[in-house]
Design a protein around this motif. Sequence first.
Motif, PDB file in Angstrom:
ATOM      1  N   THR A  25      88.159  25.219 -17.183  1.00  0.00           N
ATOM      2  CA  THR A  25      88.437  24.071 -18.036  1.00  0.00           C
ATOM      3  C   THR A  25      87.674  24.096 -19.363  1.00  0.00           C
ATOM      4  O   THR A  25      88.087  23.488 -20.335  1.00  0.00           O
ATOM      5  CB  THR A  25      88.093  22.760 -17.296  1.00  0.00           C
ATOM      6  N   ARG A  26      86.505  24.787 -19.387  1.00  0.00           N
ATOM      7  CA  ARG A  26      85.719  24.839 -20.617  1.00  0.00           C
ATOM      8  C   ARG A  26      85.366  26.298 -20.948  1.00  0.00           C
ATOM      9  O   ARG A  26      84.193  26.711 -20.886  1.00  0.00           O
ATOM     10  CB  ARG A  26      84.441  24.003 -20.456  1.00  0.00           C
ATOM     11  N   PRO A  27      86.403  27.112 -21.289  1.00  0.00           N
ATOM     12  CA  PRO A  27      86.162  28.550 -21.442  1.00  0.00           C
ATOM     13  C   PRO A  27      85.161  28.910 -22.546  1.00  0.00           C
ATOM     14  O   PRO A  27      84.396  29.852 -22.404  1.00  0.00           O
ATOM     15  CB  PRO A  27      87.555  29.117 -21.762  1.00  0.00           C
ATOM     16  N   GLY A  28      85.142  28.126 -23.641  1.00  0.00           N
ATOM     17  CA  GLY A  28      84.271  28.463 -24.770  1.00  0.00           C
ATOM     18  C   GLY A  28      82.799  28.384 -24.401  1.00  0.00           C
ATOM     19  O   GLY A  28      82.065  29.382 -24.480  1.00  0.00           O
ATOM     20  N   VAL A  29      82.366  27.202 -23.954  1.00  0.00           N
ATOM     21  CA  VAL A  29      80.940  27.043 -23.643  1.00  0.00           C
ATOM     22  C   VAL A  29      80.562  27.875 -22.409  1.00  0.00           C
ATOM     23  O   VAL A  29      79.466  28.446 -22.335  1.00  0.00           O
ATOM     24  CB  VAL A  29      80.552  25.542 -23.495  1.00  0.00           C
ATOM     25  N   SER A  30      81.484  28.023 -21.471  1.00  0.00           N
ATOM     26  CA  SER A  30      81.194  28.821 -20.271  1.00  0.00           C
ATOM     27  C   SER A  30      80.969  30.286 -20.631  1.00  0.00           C
ATOM     28  O   SER A  30      80.136  30.968 -20.022  1.00  0.00           O
ATOM     29  CB  SER A  30      82.330  28.712 -19.258  1.00  0.00           C
ATOM     30  N   ASN A  31      81.706  30.764 -21.636  1.00  0.00           N
ATOM     31  CA  ASN A  31      81.515  32.144 -22.093  1.00  0.00           C
ATOM     32  C   ASN A  31      80.096  32.316 -22.648  1.00  0.00           C
ATOM     33  O   ASN A  31      79.439  33.331 -22.401  1.00  0.00           O
ATOM     34  CB  ASN A  31      82.551  32.457 -23.184  1.00  0.00           C
ATOM     35  N   LEU A  32      79.605  31.307 -23.368  1.00  0.00           N
ATOM     36  CA  LEU A  32      78.247  31.377 -23.906  1.00  0.00           C
ATOM     37  C   LEU A  32      77.218  31.372 -22.774  1.00  0.00           C
ATOM     38  O   LEU A  32      76.249  32.141 -22.800  1.00  0.00           O
ATOM     39  CB  LEU A  32      77.978  30.203 -24.863  1.00  0.00           C
ATOM     40  N   VAL A  33      77.450  30.515 -21.759  1.00  0.00           N
ATOM     41  CA  VAL A  33      76.533  30.468 -20.614  1.00  0.00           C
ATOM     42  C   VAL A  33      76.517  31.831 -19.907  1.00  0.00           C
ATOM     43  O   VAL A  33      75.465  32.366 -19.555  1.00  0.00           O
ATOM     44  CB  VAL A  33      76.929  29.340 -19.627  1.00  0.00           C
ATOM     45  N   LEU A  34      77.705  32.409 -19.758  1.00  0.00           N
ATOM     46  CA  LEU A  34      77.799  33.718 -19.104  1.00  0.00           C
ATOM     47  C   LEU A  34      77.031  34.782 -19.898  1.00  0.00           C
ATOM     48  O   LEU A  34      76.254  35.559 -19.331  1.00  0.00           O
ATOM     49  CB  LEU A  34      79.269  34.111 -18.955  1.00  0.00           C
ATOM     50  N   LEU A  35      77.240  34.809 -21.207  1.00  0.00           N
ATOM     51  CA  LEU A  35      76.551  35.797 -22.051  1.00  0.00           C
ATOM     52  C   LEU A  35      75.036  35.601 -21.954  1.00  0.00           C
ATOM     53  O   LEU A  35      74.277  36.567 -21.856  1.00  0.00           O
ATOM     54  CB  LEU A  35      77.012  35.674 -23.508  1.00  0.00           C
ATOM     55  N   ASP A  55      72.520  19.560 -26.657  1.00  0.00           N
ATOM     56  CA  ASP A  55      73.941  19.617 -27.039  1.00  0.00           C
ATOM     57  C   ASP A  55      74.330  21.071 -27.346  1.00  0.00           C
ATOM     58  O   ASP A  55      73.461  21.938 -27.477  1.00  0.00           O
ATOM     59  CB  ASP A  55      74.252  18.681 -28.209  1.00  0.00           C
ATOM     60  N   THR A  56      75.635  21.317 -27.439  1.00  0.00           N
ATOM     61  CA  THR A  56      76.068  22.713 -27.598  1.00  0.00           C
ATOM     62  C   THR A  56      75.550  23.326 -28.905  1.00  0.00           C
ATOM     63  O   THR A  56      75.248  24.517 -28.950  1.00  0.00           O
ATOM     64  CB  THR A  56      77.611  22.856 -27.537  1.00  0.00           C
ATOM     65  N   GLY A  57      75.425  22.513 -29.961  1.00  0.00           N
ATOM     66  CA  GLY A  57      74.922  23.026 -31.241  1.00  0.00           C
ATOM     67  C   GLY A  57      73.534  23.618 -31.083  1.00  0.00           C
ATOM     68  O   GLY A  57      73.265  24.754 -31.500  1.00  0.00           O
ATOM     69  N   ARG A  58      72.650  22.877 -30.451  1.00  0.00           N
ATOM     70  CA  ARG A  58      71.279  23.317 -30.218  1.00  0.00           C
ATOM     71  C   ARG A  58      71.270  24.499 -29.230  1.00  0.00           C
ATOM     72  O   ARG A  58      70.563  25.500 -29.407  1.00  0.00           O
ATOM     73  CB  ARG A  58      70.498  22.111 -29.674  1.00  0.00           C
TER      74      ARG A  58
END
Length: 331
Positions: free
Chosen positions: A236-246, A266-269
């Motif tokens: 459902t949240r591929p963008g932020v999940s990709n960052l968490v994965l990386l 927040d995602t910016g920080r």
Amino acid sequence: ETRIFSGVQPTGAIHIGNYFGAIEKWVSLQDEGNRTIYSIVDLHSITLPQDPFELRANILLMTATLIACGIDPKKSIIFQQSKVHQHTELFWVLSSLSTMARLSHLPQYKEKSANLKDVPLGLFIYPVLQAADILLYRSTHVPVGEDQEQHMQIAQTLARQFNNRFGLTFPSPQTIMAGDERNRIRSLREPGKKMSKSHQDAKSRIQLTDTPEQIVEKIKKSVTDHTSAVTYEPETRPGVSNLVLLHSLATGKTCEEICAEAKGMDTGRYKLEVADALIAHLKPIREEIERLQNSADFLQETLERGAERASFYAELTWRDVIDKVGLDIKH
Ligand code: AQP
């Protein structure tokens, strides 16, 4: 006996999708003591228009990159595909067992040919060359990313067809995948798609040779969604999940640990944290690539030795194949 084979195209610096999705696995398979053969598949890189000067430079860059990532030429065979002529020879034999219908349904072919008025035959038939690459070493296992799944099925089918017709020759090569999301690192600009080196927007991918400033810039501009919390929900949240994965791949922490630590951020920080983790992880690799690129003689020697060693195994298989097919008349 386990025999590992995989290949990478020498199309410029690799991105972290290639690295986390495939090359890291290549290194661990090597370090576990398996027989590993890794090819810089230059013949695959000429299926679309390319510049000869750049191709030459990229073959050396890829050699430096693989070594910098941990592929040890003393433990693994690293070689340039075009230096082992049996690849194209076996390709021809296998192409006679392949059908147009099967190849034209492959998603990667459909995607890459969609915008071309006239499709080069090489682009159409290259999965057969890929099958030849794998089967030439009687490979049992092939570590690749998710995008190669269908191409692996072609290799398996061709192994079976050849064996049925001419007698047991090739093991059916098994795909090795990490078994999790890293098989498909997503584009930073379009998280619905995989990170890819042919995407026009360079901000969609991070290359191993990127500077810390470039990494910060690309992560800051990466596309997420309107929710500011950091969570790992790939569907459902591929963008932020990709960052968490990386972030997880760069630090060795689990995605759960990372989300717990990022609670309230927040995602910016959070993006700055991800950028820092990637910079720290990639720094030694980037420095080693730079160092090795100044040793062109060493890189060339490595490729020459690799080609000699690969040719030995390639010739054994090729002799067997021409004998079975009836091309060898000395009986
Ligand atoms: N986004 C990805 N996530 C995980 N693995 C990936 N691979 C590629 N993209 C991702 C894997 O990297 C290995 C080497 O790639 P390659 O150069 O042989 O293949 P490729 O598919 O041409 O690489 P790209 O970047 O995806 O290029 P284009 O844009 O041309 O399609 C392979 O094992 C591949 O699975």
